[in-house]
Scaffold this motif. Sequence first.
Motif, PDB file in Angstrom:
ATOM      1  N   CYS A 125       0.864  -1.179   0.000  1.00 10.26           N
ATOM      2  CA  CYS A 125       0.000   0.000   0.000  1.00 10.26           C
ATOM      3  C   CYS A 125       0.904   1.234   0.000  1.00 10.26           C
ATOM      4  O   CYS A 125       1.349   1.691   1.057  1.00 10.26           O
ATOM      5  CB  CYS A 125      -0.899  -0.038   1.243  1.00 10.26           C
ATOM      6  N   GLU A 126       1.201   1.728  -1.182  1.00  9.51           N
ATOM      7  CA  GLU A 126       2.185   2.819  -1.302  1.00  9.51           C
ATOM      8  C   GLU A 126       1.920   3.513  -2.626  1.00  9.51           C
ATOM      9  O   GLU A 126       1.487   2.863  -3.598  1.00  9.51           O
ATOM     10  CB  GLU A 126       3.595   2.198  -1.279  1.00  9.51           C
ATOM     11  N   ARG A 127       2.234   4.805  -2.710  1.00 12.64           N
ATOM     12  CA  ARG A 127       2.104   5.497  -3.997  1.00 12.64           C
ATOM     13  C   ARG A 127       2.941   4.751  -5.048  1.00 12.64           C
ATOM     14  O   ARG A 127       4.081   4.352  -4.773  1.00 12.64           O
ATOM     15  CB  ARG A 127       2.618   6.927  -3.856  1.00 12.64           C
ATOM     16  N   GLY A 128       2.367   4.501  -6.216  1.00  8.81           N
ATOM     17  CA  GLY A 128       3.092   3.752  -7.247  1.00  8.81           C
ATOM     18  C   GLY A 128       2.787   2.261  -7.205  1.00  8.81           C
ATOM     19  O   GLY A 128       3.101   1.537  -8.142  1.00  8.81           O
ATOM     20  N   ALA A 129       2.186   1.797  -6.096  1.00 12.89           N
ATOM     21  CA  ALA A 129       1.779   0.386  -6.022  1.00 12.89           C
ATOM     22  C   ALA A 129       0.249   0.370  -5.925  1.00 12.89           C
ATOM     23  O   ALA A 129      -0.429   0.511  -6.937  1.00 12.89           O
ATOM     24  CB  ALA A 129       2.453  -0.307  -4.848  1.00 12.89           C
ATOM     25  N   PHE A 130      -0.310   0.244  -4.722  1.00 14.16           N
ATOM     26  CA  PHE A 130      -1.764   0.212  -4.573  1.00 14.16           C
ATOM     27  C   PHE A 130      -2.190   1.248  -3.549  1.00 14.16           C
ATOM     28  O   PHE A 130      -1.563   1.378  -2.488  1.00 14.16           O
ATOM     29  CB  PHE A 130      -2.224  -1.196  -4.153  1.00 14.16           C
ATOM     30  N   ASP A 131      -3.275   1.986  -3.859  1.00 13.79           N
ATOM     31  CA  ASP A 131      -3.745   2.983  -2.905  1.00 13.79           C
ATOM     32  C   ASP A 131      -4.597   2.302  -1.826  1.00 13.79           C
ATOM     33  O   ASP A 131      -4.831   1.085  -1.873  1.00 13.79           O
ATOM     34  CB  ASP A 131      -4.475   4.132  -3.607  1.00 13.79           C
ATOM     35  N   ALA A 132      -5.081   3.095  -0.881  1.00 10.95           N
ATOM     36  CA  ALA A 132      -5.780   2.511   0.270  1.00 10.95           C
ATOM     37  C   ALA A 132      -7.028   1.750  -0.156  1.00 10.95           C
ATOM     38  O   ALA A 132      -7.314   0.658   0.352  1.00 10.95           O
ATOM     39  CB  ALA A 132      -6.145   3.613   1.262  1.00 10.95           C
ATOM     40  N   GLU A 133      -7.767   2.332  -1.104  1.00  7.90           N
ATOM     41  CA  GLU A 133      -9.019   1.693  -1.522  1.00  7.90           C
ATOM     42  C   GLU A 133      -8.747   0.371  -2.237  1.00  7.90           C
ATOM     43  O   GLU A 133      -9.410  -0.646  -1.984  1.00  7.90           O
ATOM     44  CB  GLU A 133      -9.797   2.678  -2.415  1.00  7.90           C
ATOM     45  N   GLN A 134      -7.775   0.383  -3.121  1.00  2.52           N
ATOM     46  CA  GLN A 134      -7.413  -0.856  -3.829  1.00  2.52           C
ATOM     47  C   GLN A 134      -6.896  -1.898  -2.829  1.00  2.52           C
ATOM     48  O   GLN A 134      -7.251  -3.075  -2.901  1.00  2.52           O
ATOM     49  CB  GLN A 134      -6.341  -0.556  -4.878  1.00  2.52           C
ATOM     50  N   SER A 135      -6.071  -1.449  -1.901  1.00  7.89           N
ATOM     51  CA  SER A 135      -5.502  -2.382  -0.910  1.00  7.89           C
ATOM     52  C   SER A 135      -6.611  -2.985  -0.059  1.00  7.89           C
ATOM     53  O   SER A 135      -6.612  -4.191   0.221  1.00  7.89           O
ATOM     54  CB  SER A 135      -4.513  -1.647  -0.002  1.00  7.89           C
ATOM     55  N   ARG A 136      -7.555  -2.148   0.360  1.00  5.95           N
ATOM     56  CA  ARG A 136      -8.664  -2.637   1.190  1.00  5.95           C
ATOM     57  C   ARG A 136      -9.432  -3.732   0.456  1.00  5.95           C
ATOM     58  O   ARG A 136      -9.774  -4.763   1.038  1.00  5.95           O
ATOM     59  CB  ARG A 136      -9.595  -1.478   1.580  1.00  5.95           C
ATOM     60  N   ARG A 137      -9.681  -3.508  -0.832  1.00  6.08           N
ATOM     61  CA  ARG A 137     -10.459  -4.508  -1.594  1.00  6.08           C
ATOM     62  C   ARG A 137      -9.728  -5.851  -1.633  1.00  6.08           C
ATOM     63  O   ARG A 137     -10.338  -6.906  -1.488  1.00  6.08           O
ATOM     64  CB  ARG A 137     -10.728  -3.997  -3.006  1.00  6.08           C
ATOM     65  N   VAL A 138      -8.431  -5.822  -1.827  1.00 10.42           N
ATOM     66  CA  VAL A 138      -7.663  -7.085  -1.851  1.00 10.42           C
ATOM     67  C   VAL A 138      -7.725  -7.754  -0.479  1.00 10.42           C
ATOM     68  O   VAL A 138      -7.972  -8.963  -0.357  1.00 10.42           O
ATOM     69  CB  VAL A 138      -6.194  -6.828  -2.251  1.00 10.42           C
ATOM     70  N   LEU A 139      -7.501  -6.966   0.559  1.00  8.07           N
ATOM     71  CA  LEU A 139      -7.446  -7.552   1.902  1.00  8.07           C
ATOM     72  C   LEU A 139      -8.806  -8.110   2.324  1.00  8.07           C
ATOM     73  O   LEU A 139      -8.879  -9.165   2.965  1.00  8.07           O
ATOM     74  CB  LEU A 139      -6.941  -6.504   2.903  1.00  8.07           C
ATOM     75  N   LEU A 140      -9.883  -7.426   1.942  1.00 11.09           N
ATOM     76  CA  LEU A 140     -11.208  -7.952   2.300  1.00 11.09           C
ATOM     77  C   LEU A 140     -11.499  -9.258   1.563  1.00 11.09           C
ATOM     78  O   LEU A 140     -12.076 -10.187   2.135  1.00 11.09           O
ATOM     79  CB  LEU A 140     -12.300  -6.907   2.019  1.00 11.09           C
ATOM     80  N   ALA A 141     -11.063  -9.338   0.322  1.00  8.94           N
ATOM     81  CA  ALA A 141     -11.245 -10.597  -0.429  1.00  8.94           C
ATOM     82  C   ALA A 141     -10.446 -11.727   0.226  1.00  8.94           C
ATOM     83  O   ALA A 141     -10.896 -12.873   0.283  1.00  8.94           O
ATOM     84  CB  ALA A 141     -10.808 -10.409  -1.885  1.00  8.94           C
ATOM     85  N   ALA A 142      -9.273 -11.398   0.735  1.00  9.01           N
ATOM     86  CA  ALA A 142      -8.450 -12.406   1.414  1.00  9.01           C
ATOM     87  C   ALA A 142      -9.102 -12.834   2.724  1.00  9.01           C
ATOM     88  O   ALA A 142      -9.136 -14.023   3.059  1.00  9.01           O
ATOM     89  CB  ALA A 142      -7.059 -11.838   1.671  1.00  9.01           C
ATOM     90  N   ARG A 143      -9.609 -11.861   3.427  1.00  5.72           N
ATOM     91  CA  ARG A 143     -10.254 -12.193   4.707  1.00  5.72           C
ATOM     92  C   ARG A 143     -11.451 -13.128   4.485  1.00  5.72           C
ATOM     93  O   ARG A 143     -11.673 -14.059   5.256  1.00  5.72           O
ATOM     94  CB  ARG A 143     -10.702 -10.908   5.402  1.00  5.72           C
ATOM     95  N   GLU A 144     -12.220 -12.870   3.413  1.00  6.83           N
ATOM     96  CA  GLU A 144     -13.358 -13.753   3.098  1.00  6.83           C
ATOM     97  C   GLU A 144     -12.920 -15.200   2.900  1.00  6.83           C
ATOM     98  O   GLU A 144     -13.680 -16.128   3.131  1.00  6.83           O
ATOM     99  CB  GLU A 144     -14.036 -13.299   1.797  1.00  6.83           C
ATOM    100  N   ARG A 145     -11.674 -15.381   2.474  1.00  2.00           N
ATOM    101  CA  ARG A 145     -11.160 -16.747   2.257  1.00  2.00           C
ATOM    102  C   ARG A 145     -10.465 -17.297   3.488  1.00  2.00           C
ATOM    103  O   ARG A 145      -9.817 -18.339   3.438  1.00  2.00           O
ATOM    104  CB  ARG A 145     -10.215 -16.755   1.056  1.00  2.00           C
ATOM    105  N   GLY A 146     -10.529 -16.550   4.591  1.00  2.00           N
ATOM    106  CA  GLY A 146      -9.959 -17.043   5.848  1.00  2.00           C
ATOM    107  C   GLY A 146      -8.477 -16.758   6.031  1.00  2.00           C
ATOM    108  O   GLY A 146      -7.851 -17.307   6.942  1.00  2.00           O
ATOM    109  N   LEU A 147      -7.903 -15.925   5.168  1.00  2.00           N
ATOM    110  CA  LEU A 147      -6.477 -15.622   5.300  1.00  2.00           C
ATOM    111  C   LEU A 147      -6.252 -14.508   6.327  1.00  2.00           C
ATOM    112  O   LEU A 147      -7.083 -13.606   6.474  1.00  2.00           O
ATOM    113  CB  LEU A 147      -5.901 -15.189   3.951  1.00  2.00           C
ATOM    114  N   GLY A 148      -5.117 -14.561   7.019  1.00  2.00           N
ATOM    115  CA  GLY A 148      -4.702 -13.459   7.882  1.00  2.00           C
ATOM    116  C   GLY A 148      -4.147 -12.335   7.026  1.00  2.00           C
ATOM    117  O   GLY A 148      -3.711 -12.560   5.893  1.00  2.00           O
ATOM    118  N   LEU A 149      -4.146 -11.135   7.580  1.00  4.36           N
ATOM    119  CA  LEU A 149      -3.786  -9.953   6.777  1.00  4.36           C
ATOM    120  C   LEU A 149      -2.489  -9.314   7.247  1.00  4.36           C
ATOM    121  O   LEU A 149      -2.199  -9.257   8.444  1.00  4.36           O
ATOM    122  CB  LEU A 149      -4.915  -8.911   6.864  1.00  4.36           C
TER     123      LEU A 149
END
Length: 387
Positions: free
Chosen positions: A194-218
């Motif tokens: 989550c850094e300028r040039g990689a993924f912004d907060a909103e994009q990062s949140r979407r990935v992490l929420l999808a991971a959490r739905e699959r039972g992964l730790g963040l």
Amino acid sequence: MPTATIITGISELTTNDEELGKLAEAALVFEGQRISWVGPARDAPAADHRVDLEGRAVLPGWVDSHTHLVFAGDRTAEFTARMAGRPYTAGGIAETVRATRAATDAELAANLRAHLAEAVAQGTTCVETKTGYGLTVEDELRAARIAATEVDEVTCLGAHLVPPERAAEDYLDTVRGPMLDAVTPHVSWCDVFCERGAFDAEQSRRVLLAARERGLGLRVHGNQLERGPGVELAVELGAASVDHCTHLGAADIAALADSDTVATLLPACDLSTRQPLPPARELLDAGATVALASNCNPGSSYTSSMAFCVTTAVLQLRMTVDEAVRAATRGGAAALGRDGGDGAVGVLRPGARADVQALDAPSAAWLAYRPGVPLTHRVWRAGRPVR
Ligand code: NIG
């Protein structure tokens, strides 16, 4: 019945256990993979085998909770240019992605094993590693598979960078869908840069929420190159750790201190990228849990030496020796959710995994008192001598 091994001749035993504390003239017993007894040498029980350390310090094996070891190639030229003044931008990740995609499974596995062997020889007994140099479903899946056979904890870092051949939103859909579906059987964690040039907060949140739905730790790579939303996001989502934490404001430090999210500091990376050093003293004084890790990778931090990180933390981050040793052992274990219960790592007490290192030194203080001197004497991982 597993045989019992007793280690005697311990001048200083750092247990990281609240009740046991630090012991002088101590002994430690392990049976099979677990520690069965810790205490003063005069009270030690009988055992089948005995190892006399003749006055050396013992501490838990290092817990390296942040590495990127599934890769091919090196980036010496980029490093050399950086030391001549060129800034680190993380753009070099794409070069490692190219080399990693071109490597065979056997080459990637051999490279991973070589780096693990190097780490173990320096006292590291528990390792997390990440995918993130594949950036296609197939390449991330093979990185996860290879890592899962070799290390304790595997993290999917498909959201490391948008690969040059993909558009950002389209790639994010791949990460959040088919990529996480493919890697989930092989990984326990999901991380986002989550850094300028990689993924912004909103994009990062979407990935992490999808991971959490699959039972992964963040986990989150945050606040590495500038102040940004990484720490805030990690705390909001209850991530186990936010890693780098180089550029923190007062609100970031307060949020970490008020949370269960571990602040994982990577000082070898900060030195190697000519970044400022993270505010370790401020984090500790505020009450945050701090971990130290190597961030071993071919771009920003090509060291497997946790001792170097501990030395740097003491000499340059103004951590005490006890704080630095704890951060590189129990702190890393906390970042990996392995600091409690049966088989805990980063702590030496009955029931913990017998991950033990002996230094060729009378106390752990020598890690900083004798900087750069290789002090690893003996290492046991899950009760097995590995050095
Ligand atoms: O943790 N920040 C992003 N990822 C790695 C850098 C990897 C690289 O430069 O290859 C890091 O420093």
